[in-house]
Design a protein around this motif. Structure first.
Motif, mmCIF file in Angstrom:
data_model
loop_
_atom_site.group_PDB
_atom_site.id
_atom_site.type_symbol
_atom_site.label_atom_id
_atom_site.label_comp_id
_atom_site.label_asym_id
_atom_site.label_seq_id
_atom_site.Cartn_x
_atom_site.Cartn_y
_atom_site.Cartn_z
ATOM 1 N N MET A 164 0.837 -1.199 0.000
ATOM 2 C CA MET A 164 0.000 0.000 0.000
ATOM 3 C C MET A 164 0.870 1.246 0.000
ATOM 4 S SD MET A 164 -3.090 1.317 0.388
ATOM 5 C CE MET A 164 -4.334 0.770 1.517
ATOM 6 N N ALA A 165 1.940 1.206 0.822
ATOM 7 C CA ALA A 165 2.828 2.360 0.888
ATOM 8 C C ALA A 165 3.486 2.597 -0.466
ATOM 9 C CB ALA A 165 3.890 2.149 1.971
ATOM 10 N N LEU A 166 3.888 1.501 -1.144
ATOM 11 C CA LEU A 166 4.533 1.628 -2.447
ATOM 12 C C LEU A 166 3.574 2.253 -3.457
ATOM 13 C CD1 LEU A 166 7.278 0.847 -3.565
ATOM 14 C CD2 LEU A 166 6.270 -1.246 -4.428
ATOM 15 N N LEU A 167 2.320 1.755 -3.436
ATOM 16 C CA LEU A 167 1.321 2.284 -4.371
ATOM 17 C C LEU A 167 1.086 3.771 -4.143
ATOM 18 C CD1 LEU A 167 -0.751 1.453 -6.530
ATOM 19 C CD2 LEU A 167 -2.415 1.201 -4.696
ATOM 20 N N LEU A 168 0.941 4.128 -2.853
ATOM 21 C CA LEU A 168 0.683 5.530 -2.540
ATOM 22 C C LEU A 168 1.858 6.416 -2.956
ATOM 23 C CD1 LEU A 168 -1.131 5.502 0.890
ATOM 24 C CD2 LEU A 168 -1.973 6.376 -1.278
ATOM 25 N N LEU B 32 1.779 6.910 -6.649
ATOM 26 C CA LEU B 32 0.711 7.843 -7.022
ATOM 27 C C LEU B 32 1.126 9.279 -6.731
ATOM 28 C CD1 LEU B 32 -2.594 6.127 -5.888
ATOM 29 C CD2 LEU B 32 -1.878 6.699 -8.199
ATOM 30 N N LEU B 33 1.730 9.464 -5.549
ATOM 31 C CA LEU B 33 2.147 10.807 -5.164
ATOM 32 C C LEU B 33 3.191 11.344 -6.139
ATOM 33 C CD1 LEU B 33 1.801 12.933 -2.962
ATOM 34 C CD2 LEU B 33 3.680 11.896 -1.745
ATOM 35 N N PHE B 34 4.165 10.475 -6.455
ATOM 36 C CA PHE B 34 5.219 10.906 -7.361
ATOM 37 C C PHE B 34 4.632 11.240 -8.733
ATOM 38 C CE2 PHE B 34 9.294 11.445 -9.017
ATOM 39 C CZ PHE B 34 9.415 10.752 -10.212
ATOM 40 N N GLY B 35 3.735 10.369 -9.211
ATOM 41 C CA GLY B 35 3.122 10.610 -10.513
ATOM 42 C C GLY B 35 2.328 11.908 -10.524
ATOM 43 N N GLY B 36 1.562 12.130 -9.448
ATOM 44 C CA GLY B 36 0.776 13.349 -9.374
ATOM 45 C C GLY B 36 1.640 14.592 -9.388
ATOM 46 N N LEU B 37 2.700 14.553 -8.580
ATOM 47 C CA LEU B 37 3.606 15.697 -8.533
ATOM 48 C C LEU B 37 4.272 15.925 -9.881
ATOM 49 C CD1 LEU B 37 5.494 15.462 -5.133
ATOM 50 C CD2 LEU B 37 4.125 17.365 -5.950
ATOM 51 N N ALA B 38 4.713 14.830 -10.508
ATOM 52 C CA ALA B 38 5.399 14.965 -11.796
ATOM 53 C C ALA B 38 4.458 15.569 -12.838
ATOM 54 C CB ALA B 38 5.925 13.610 -12.262
ATOM 55 N N TRP B 39 3.206 15.117 -12.858
ATOM 56 C CA TRP B 39 2.261 15.653 -13.844
ATOM 57 C C TRP B 39 2.007 17.134 -13.580
ATOM 58 C CZ3 TRP B 39 -2.660 17.587 -12.701
ATOM 59 C CH2 TRP B 39 -3.400 17.969 -13.836
#
Lengths: 169, 403, 118
Positions: free
Chosen positions: A94-98, A101-108
C-alpha cells in the motif's frame, strides 16, 4: 549528452540511492551515514548549479552539525543500536502504491508548469553572488525582516531545546 | 618569467592541443596532473613534518632526537613508515569492517582537500573559489565525522567514549573559530583566500591581532593537540578514538594530524600574516611559495612550542574555556570590528590600522580586568571560612569510653 | 569558476586514493595471522564484558545542539560581512542586532548551567 548532464546524472543516482539506503539499512548508524552521503549529493548538485555558497553551507550545516547531532542522538540511545530486523511492515504494498501515485501526481503537476523550460536570468557579469546575497539579507526592501526573525527563531530553538533536553538535577 | 608552474602548465596544454586533443580534455588532464602533483608534494611534506616534530620536541626537552639513521636522522621517518607498513593489521572482533576501514581515509583526505584553496603565489592557486573560508570550515567539519566513524566502528566502549569527547571538544571550539574567521572576511570584504591575501596592505595581524590569537588557539583545540589533548594524550591509558587502529591505519591518523597542523599554520599565515606577500613577489611569483612556507613554518613552530610548554587542560576546563570565554570574546570583537570598520570608512590605512589595533589592545585589557575581578571573587569564595565539624579532646575521650 | 570546482571535484575523487594506496600496501606485504586473542577489543587489560554502549549523557547532545544554533547564526553573517562595502551604517547595526539576539541566547544557556560539563 554534455559532461554536465553526465555528472548530474551520476550525482542524482548516488543521492537517490543513498536516500533509499537510509530507509532500508538495517542498522540506524548505517542509515545516518547513508544520509550523510545523500546530503553530500545535494551539495554537489548545488555546485553544479553554480551556487558555491550553498554548496559549502550545505556541508558545514547539514553534514558538519545536523548529522553529528543525529549521530549523537542515535548512538546515545542504547536499544536502537542493535539490529532491529527488516524494516518493512505488513502494508508495504500500500505504501509503495501511494508513493508512486504521489510521485506521478507531482510529476504531472510540475510538467504543466512553464517554469521548467525557462532558464533563469543569469546574474550580470561581475556581480558577486555572495555580495548580492549579503546586500539582499539586510536591505529594507529585501529580506531584512526575515533575517532578524531568523535570529529570533534560532533563539527560540536554543531556548526550547534547553528546556526540553536539560533536566535540572 | 618567474612562475615555472604556470609556464609548464601552458607548455603542456599547447602540447596536448597540438596533438589534437579538444580543449576541455586538455584542461581536464592538466587538472588531474595538478591534483596529483599537489597531493604528492603534501604527502612528502608530511613525512618531513614527522621528522621535524621529533627533532623539535627533543630540543625542547633538552635532548637530541633521532640522529642514528642518516645525517641528523632524516631517514628516521622512512624507517617509521616501513615499520608501519609491515605491521599486522588487526581488526577487532565485531567491528564494522567498512566504516572501520574508511575512517582513516576520511582523516587524511579532508586535510589534503583543504590545500586546494590555499594560494601559494599570486598566480599559483589550486581553486580560487570565492567561498574558500567556508570551504575550509566545511572540510574541517567532515574531518570531525571521520573521528566519530572511527570511534563507533571499533566496537570498543572506550573508543566510542573517546570519540564522543573528541567530537564534543572539536564542536565546541568550532564556534569561536568560525567567528574568528569571520573577521578577516569582514576586513577583506571577501571569502576568497586570494582576495583576502590581496587585501592585506597592512597584514591583518596588525589590524586584528586578537582574532589571529583566537583563531590560533581554537585551531589548536580543533586539532586535538596539547594543551587540548586530554582525549588522546600519550600518558592516558586509553588512546581515545583510534585505540583499535594499528599499523598504517594509525599512521594515517597520526600523519593526518600533523598535516592538519601545518594546514592550520598555512591558514594563519594566509589570513593574518599576508600569505605569499613579501618583497619582489610581483616580479617573481615563485617567491610567494617561499614566503608562504616560511610564515607557515614559523606558526607551526609556535604551535609546537605551545604544545611542549603548557600543561594539559581537563575536559571541563577546556569546554568552559571555549563556551564561556572564547565565544563571548570573539562575538564582542566581531561587533566592535564591524562598527569601527564602518565608522572609519574614509580613513587612511595608517589611521585605520592604529584605531583597530588600539581597539584590540583595549579589548584585551578589558578582558584581563574582567578575568582579574573574576579570579578575585573566586579566590575569596574559596578561602572563606566555612564551618567545619571540630572535635575537642573531651569529645574524643568520651567517644572511646574514657572519662 | 567552473575550472575551480573541477579542481575540487577531482581532488575529492583522488584524495582518498593516496591514503587508500597506503592502506593497500600492508594488505599485500604485512603478515596475516588472526588469532581470537589478538582480535579482542581493548578494555584496560582485562576481558571485555558487556555490550558496547555509552551511558546516555545529555551533555554531548546539548553541546552539539548549541553548536548547531551558533553555526547557523555565523553562517548567516558571512554574506553580511562580504557585502560590507555596500552596506550603510544601519545595515551594519542590523547585523549587530542579529548577533546580540543570539548573545542573549548564549547568556541564557550560561545562566541555566547548560555549558557545564558535569
Amino acid at each position: 549528452m554534455s559532461v554536465y548532464q553526465i555528472v548530474f546524472l551520476i550525482t542524482a543516482v548516488v543521492t537517490l540511492g543513498a536516500a533509499v539506503m537510509v530507509v532500508s539499512a538495517r542498522s540506524l548508524v548505517h542509515s545516518a551515514l547513508w544520509l550523510i552521503l545523500a546530503l553530500f549529493g545535494v551539495a554537489v548538485t548545488f555546485a553544479l548549479l553554480s551556487a558555491p555558497f550553498f554548496t559549502v553551507v550545505q556541508v558545514v550545516i547539514y553534514i558538519g552539525a545536523i548529522s553529528i547531532l543525529m549521530i549523537f542522538a542515535i548512538m546515545l540511545t542504547r536499544r536502537v543500536m542493535q539490529d532491529t530486523g527488516p524494516g518493512v511492515n505488513q502494508g508495504w504494498w500500500m505504501a509503495l502504491l501511494l508513493s508512486f501515485l504521489l510521485f506521478g501526481g507531482l510529476a504531472w503537476m510540475l510538467s504543466t508548469w512553464e517554469g521548467f523550460g525557462t532558464a533563469l536570468p543569469a546574474l550580470p557579469e561581475g556581480v558577486d553572488q555572495v555580495k548580492a546575497l549579503g546586500v539582499a539579507l539586510v536591505s529594507p526592501n529585501a529580506y531584512v525582516l526575515p533575517f532578524e526573525v531568523a535570529s529570533v527563531l534560532l533563539l527560540a530553538a536554543l531556548i526550547g531545546s534547553i528546556v526540553v533536553a536539560w533536566e535540572k538535577k | 618569467m618567474g612562475d615555472p608552474i604556470n609556464l609548464i602548465g601552458d607548455w603542456l596544454r599547447n602540447l596536448m592541443t597540438g596533438w589534437g586533443l579538444p580543449e576541455n580534455l586538455a584542461t581536464f588532464i592538466l587538472t588531474v596532473m595538478g591534483v596529483v602533483v599537489m597531493a604528492s608534494f603534501l604527502l612528502i611534506l608530511d613525512i618531513a613534518l614527522v621528522w621535524l616534530e621529533r627533532k623539535v620536541v627533543a630540543r625542547f626537552q633538552d635532548r637530541i632526537g633521532p640522529n642514528r639513521l642518516g645525517p641528523f636522522g632524516i631517514i628516521q621517518p622512512f624507517a617509521d613508515i616501513i615499520k608501519l607498513l609491515i605491521k599486522e593489521d588487526i581488526t577487532p572482533q565485531g567491528a564494522d569492517r567498512i566504516i572501520y576501514n574508511i575512517a582513516p581515509l576520511f582523516a587524511l583526505a579532508t586535510v589534503l582537500m583543504m590545500w586546494a584553496v590555499i594560494p601559494f603565489a599570486p598566480t599559483i592557486l589550486g581553486a580560487d573559489v570565492n567561498v574558500a573560508v567556508l570551504y575550509i570550515v566545511a572540510t574541517g567539519a567532515v574531518g570531525t565525522l571521520g573521528v566519530i566513524m572511527a570511534g563507533w566502528a571499533s566496537n570498543n566502549k572506550y573508543a566510542l567514549l573517546g570519540a564522543f569527547r573528541t567530537v564534543a571538544q572539536m564542536v565546541s571550539y568550532e564556534v569561536p573559530m568560525v567567528i574568528a574567521l569571520l573577521i578577516p572576511v569582514l576586513l577583506a570584504r571577501s571569502m576568497g583566500l586570494q582576495a583576502i591575501v590581496d587585501a592585506q596592505q597592512p597584514w591583518f595581524i596588525l589590524v586584528a591581532p586578537l582574532a589571529a590569537a583566537i583563531f590560533l588557539v581554537t585551531s589548536i583545540a580543533e586539532l586535538g593537540r596539547a594543551p587540548f589533548d586530554i582525549n588522546e594524550a600519550e600518558s592516558e591509558i586509553v588512546a581515545g578514538f583510534h585505540i583499535e587502529y594499528t599499523g598504517m591505519k594509525f599512521g594515517l591518523f597520526y600523519a593526518g594530524e600533523l598535516l592538519h597542523a601545518l594546514t592550520v599554520s598555512a591558514l594563519v599565515a594566509t589570513l593574518f600574516l599576508g600569505g605569499w606577500r613579501g618583497p619582489f613577489v610581483d616580479q617573481v611569483p615563485i617567491l610567494g611559495v617561499f614566503y608562504l612556507f616560511v610564515k607557515a613554518f614559523l606558526i607551526y613552530y609556535v604551535i609546537m612550542w605551545i604544545r611542549y610548554s603548557f600543561p594539559r587542560l581537563r575536559i571541563d576546563q577546556m569546554l568552559g574555556f571555549s563556551w564561556k570565554f572564547l565565544t563571548p570574546l570573539a562575538l564582542v570583537l566581531l561587533i566592535l570590528t564591524a562598527i569601527l570598520d564602518k565608522a572609519m570608512e574614509g580613513a587612511t590605512p595608517l589611521v585605520y590600522t592604529l584605531v583597530m589595533l588600539g581597539m584590540n589592545i583595549l579589548l584585551v585589557w578589558a578582558t584581563v580586568q574582567v578575568l582579574r575581578t573574576y579570579a578575585r571573587v573566586e579566590r575569596r569564595r574559596v578561602a572563606e571560612r566555612r564551618p567545619v565539624a571540630t572535635a575537642t579532646e573531651a569529645d574524643f575521650k568520651e567517644l572511646i569510653g574514657q572519662e | 569558476m567552473q575550472n575551480d570546482w573541477l579542481f575540487i571535484g577531482i581532488f575529492l575523487i583522488l584524495a582518498p586514493v593516496f591514503p587508500g594506496l597506503a592502506l593497500l600496501i600492508p594488505r599485500l606485504i604485512a603478515p596475516k595471522k588472526p588469532n581470537p586473542l589478538k582480535s579482542q577489543t581493548y578494555e584496560c587489560g582485562i576481558e571485555t564484558y558487556g555490550d558496547t554502549w555509552v551511558q546516555f549523557k545529555a551533555q554531548y547532545y546539548i553541546f552539539a545542539l548549541a553548536f548547531l544554533i551558533f553555526d547557523v547564526e555565523i553562517v548567516f553573517l558571512y554574506p553580511w560581512a562580504v557585502a560590507f562595502d555596500q552596506l550603510p551604517l544601519f545595515a551594519v547595526m542590523e547585523g549587530v542586532i542579529f548577533i546580540l539576539i543570539l548573545v542573549v541566547g548564549l547568556l541564557y544557556a550560561w545562566r541555566k548551567g547548560i555549558l557545564e560539563w558535569v
